[in-house]
Design a protein around this motif. Structure first.
Motif, PDB file in Angstrom:
ATOM      1  N   MET A  68       0.866  -1.170   0.000  1.00  0.00           N
ATOM      2  CA  MET A  68       0.000   0.000   0.000  1.00  0.00           C
ATOM      3  C   MET A  68       0.902   1.218   0.000  1.00  0.00           C
ATOM      4  N   MET A  69       0.512   2.223  -0.782  1.00  0.00           N
ATOM      5  CA  MET A  69       1.306   3.450  -0.813  1.00  0.00           C
ATOM      6  C   MET A  69       0.426   4.630  -1.203  1.00  0.00           C
ATOM      7  N   GLN A  70       0.853   5.801  -0.792  1.00  0.00           N
ATOM      8  CA  GLN A  70       0.202   7.044  -1.212  1.00  0.00           C
ATOM      9  C   GLN A  70       0.998   7.583  -2.392  1.00  0.00           C
ATOM     10  N   LEU A  71       0.363   7.710  -3.538  1.00  0.00           N
ATOM     11  CA  LEU A  71       1.048   8.211  -4.714  1.00  0.00           C
ATOM     12  C   LEU A  71       1.258   9.714  -4.601  1.00  0.00           C
ATOM     13  N   THR A  72       2.366  10.186  -5.150  1.00  0.00           N
ATOM     14  CA  THR A  72       2.716  11.606  -5.101  1.00  0.00           C
ATOM     15  C   THR A  72       2.588  12.224  -6.484  1.00  0.00           C
ATOM     16  N   ASP A  73       2.512  13.545  -6.502  1.00  0.00           N
ATOM     17  CA  ASP A  73       2.451  14.282  -7.749  1.00  0.00           C
ATOM     18  C   ASP A  73       3.671  13.963  -8.614  1.00  0.00           C
ATOM     19  N   GLU A  74       4.838  13.923  -7.991  1.00  0.00           N
ATOM     20  CA  GLU A  74       6.078  13.641  -8.719  1.00  0.00           C
ATOM     21  C   GLU A  74       6.045  12.250  -9.371  1.00  0.00           C
ATOM     22  N   LEU A  75       5.643  11.248  -8.620  1.00  0.00           N
ATOM     23  CA  LEU A  75       5.574   9.883  -9.146  1.00  0.00           C
ATOM     24  C   LEU A  75       4.544   9.790 -10.276  1.00  0.00           C
ATOM     25  N   GLU A  95       5.695  11.207 -13.606  1.00  0.00           N
ATOM     26  CA  GLU A  95       6.518  10.237 -14.337  1.00  0.00           C
ATOM     27  C   GLU A  95       5.648   9.120 -14.922  1.00  0.00           C
ATOM     28  N   HIS A  96       4.756   8.580 -14.105  1.00  0.00           N
ATOM     29  CA  HIS A  96       3.935   7.447 -14.518  1.00  0.00           C
ATOM     30  C   HIS A  96       3.001   7.799 -15.678  1.00  0.00           C
ATOM     31  N   TYR A  97       2.426   8.973 -15.621  1.00  0.00           N
ATOM     32  CA  TYR A  97       1.479   9.393 -16.651  1.00  0.00           C
ATOM     33  C   TYR A  97       2.067  10.460 -17.576  1.00  0.00           C
ATOM     34  N   ALA A  98       3.366  10.468 -17.770  1.00  0.00           N
ATOM     35  CA  ALA A  98       4.025  11.459 -18.632  1.00  0.00           C
ATOM     36  C   ALA A  98       3.412  11.475 -20.035  1.00  0.00           C
ATOM     37  N   HIS A  99       2.994  10.317 -20.512  1.00  0.00           N
ATOM     38  CA  HIS A  99       2.395  10.232 -21.850  1.00  0.00           C
ATOM     39  C   HIS A  99       1.050  10.965 -21.941  1.00  0.00           C
ATOM     40  N   SER A 118      -7.308  12.081  -9.008  1.00  0.00           N
ATOM     41  CA  SER A 118      -8.020  10.834  -8.719  1.00  0.00           C
ATOM     42  C   SER A 118      -7.087   9.803  -8.098  1.00  0.00           C
ATOM     43  N   MET A 119      -5.874   9.693  -8.639  1.00  0.00           N
ATOM     44  CA  MET A 119      -4.921   8.694  -8.157  1.00  0.00           C
ATOM     45  C   MET A 119      -4.329   9.038  -6.791  1.00  0.00           C
ATOM     46  N   MET A 120      -4.451  10.308  -6.363  1.00  0.00           N
ATOM     47  CA  MET A 120      -3.939  10.719  -5.056  1.00  0.00           C
ATOM     48  C   MET A 120      -5.046  10.858  -4.011  1.00  0.00           C
ATOM     49  N   ILE A 134       7.003  -1.686 -13.082  1.00  0.00           N
ATOM     50  CA  ILE A 134       7.409  -2.486 -11.920  1.00  0.00           C
ATOM     51  C   ILE A 134       8.622  -1.838 -11.266  1.00  0.00           C
ATOM     52  N   ASN A 135       9.584  -1.405 -12.066  1.00  0.00           N
ATOM     53  CA  ASN A 135      10.776  -0.736 -11.519  1.00  0.00           C
ATOM     54  C   ASN A 135      10.438   0.612 -10.882  1.00  0.00           C
ATOM     55  N   ARG A 136       9.415   1.265 -11.361  1.00  0.00           N
ATOM     56  CA  ARG A 136       8.994   2.561 -10.803  1.00  0.00           C
ATOM     57  C   ARG A 136       8.363   2.387  -9.420  1.00  0.00           C
ATOM     58  N   PHE A 137       7.617   1.316  -9.237  1.00  0.00           N
ATOM     59  CA  PHE A 137       6.841   1.158  -8.009  1.00  0.00           C
ATOM     60  C   PHE A 137       7.437   0.182  -6.992  1.00  0.00           C
ATOM     61  N   PHE A 138       8.372  -0.659  -7.423  1.00  0.00           N
ATOM     62  CA  PHE A 138       8.958  -1.644  -6.510  1.00  0.00           C
ATOM     63  C   PHE A 138      10.477  -1.566  -6.514  1.00  0.00           C
ATOM     64  N   LYS A 139      11.053  -1.683  -5.337  1.00  0.00           N
ATOM     65  CA  LYS A 139      12.490  -1.907  -5.215  1.00  0.00           C
ATOM     66  C   LYS A 139      12.725  -3.399  -5.449  1.00  0.00           C
ATOM     67  N   PRO A 140      13.900  -3.796  -5.914  1.00  0.00           N
ATOM     68  CA  PRO A 140      14.146  -5.219  -6.165  1.00  0.00           C
ATOM     69  C   PRO A 140      13.850  -6.109  -4.955  1.00  0.00           C
ATOM     70  N   GLU A 141      14.179  -5.626  -3.763  1.00  0.00           N
ATOM     71  CA  GLU A 141      13.962  -6.446  -2.563  1.00  0.00           C
ATOM     72  C   GLU A 141      12.486  -6.552  -2.163  1.00  0.00           C
ATOM     73  N   GLU A 142      11.609  -5.836  -2.848  1.00  0.00           N
ATOM     74  CA  GLU A 142      10.174  -5.914  -2.563  1.00  0.00           C
ATOM     75  C   GLU A 142       9.451  -6.921  -3.459  1.00  0.00           C
ATOM     76  N   LEU A 143      10.194  -7.539  -4.373  1.00  0.00           N
ATOM     77  CA  LEU A 143       9.643  -8.571  -5.246  1.00  0.00           C
ATOM     78  C   LEU A 143      10.215  -9.923  -4.841  1.00  0.00           C
ATOM     79  N   PHE A 144       9.368 -10.928  -4.864  1.00  0.00           N
ATOM     80  CA  PHE A 144       9.754 -12.235  -4.327  1.00  0.00           C
ATOM     81  C   PHE A 144       9.612 -13.329  -5.369  1.00  0.00           C
ATOM     82  N   GLU A 145      10.621 -14.174  -5.409  1.00  0.00           N
ATOM     83  CA  GLU A 145      10.610 -15.376  -6.245  1.00  0.00           C
ATOM     84  C   GLU A 145      10.379 -16.566  -5.317  1.00  0.00           C
TER      85      GLU A 145
END
Length: 158
Positions: free
Chosen positions: A39-46, A49-53, A66-68, A129-140
């Motif tokens: 769970m996370m609170q999205l920021t204007d900065e993030l 980047e995410h919706y730059a298009h 809406s996303m915040m 995935i790289n924008r929202f997760f650090k490598p250690e937050e993903l599990f194999e």
């Protein structure tokens, strides 16, 4: 085929309406493996980047607002053709035209408050995935029921 990862964001409309369990259950029942969730609170900065298009679109600020509106649940799912599987399960962007049985078809009547965001391509999935997760937050981890989800010629573990 190798297993593919994809990003799913349960938007504020899903969080506020108490649909988190229902939606994640659908992905699990389909056979997708949950590789990460938070769970996370999205920021204007993030979101810039995410919706730059979308930055030149007249509705850009409305999308960000809406996303915040509340925290979101960010998930990474994995499976054979996971991106297409998730997008098929999600349905059309506009909930009013999404087919019943899809997540948006069952829970949304809006093009903006449409419950989930999903990656639309392998390239986008990796970036998101790289924008929202650090490598250690993903599990194999090995799912013991893999032989009951796919035939061995449908996937290869990497």
């Amino acid at each position: 085929m190798s297993l593919e990862k994809t990003l799913v964001i349960l938007k504020p409309s899903a969080v506020q309406r108490g649909l988190i369990g229902e939606i994640t259950t659908r992905f699990e029942r389909k056979g997708l493996r949950l590789a990460g969730m938070k769970m996370m609170q999205l920021t204007d900065e993030l979101l810039n980047e995410h919706y730059a298009h979308l930055s030149e679109k007249p509705f850009f600020q409305r999308v960000k607002n809406s996303m915040m509106a509340s925290p979101v649940i960010v998930c990474c799912y994995e499976g054979v053709d996971a991106i297409q599987v998730v997008r098929s399960m999600t349905g059309a962007t506009n909930g009013r035209v999404a087919i019943p049985g899809t997540i948006r078809g069952d829970f949304s009547v809006s093009s903006q408050e449409n419950i989930v965001h999903t990656s639309d391509s392998p390239k986008t999935a990796i970036e998101e995935i790289n924008r929202f997760f650090k490598p250690e937050e993903l599990f194999e981890y090995k799912q013991v029921h893999m032989p009951y989800l796919y035939h061995t010629d449908e996937y290869q573990l990497v």
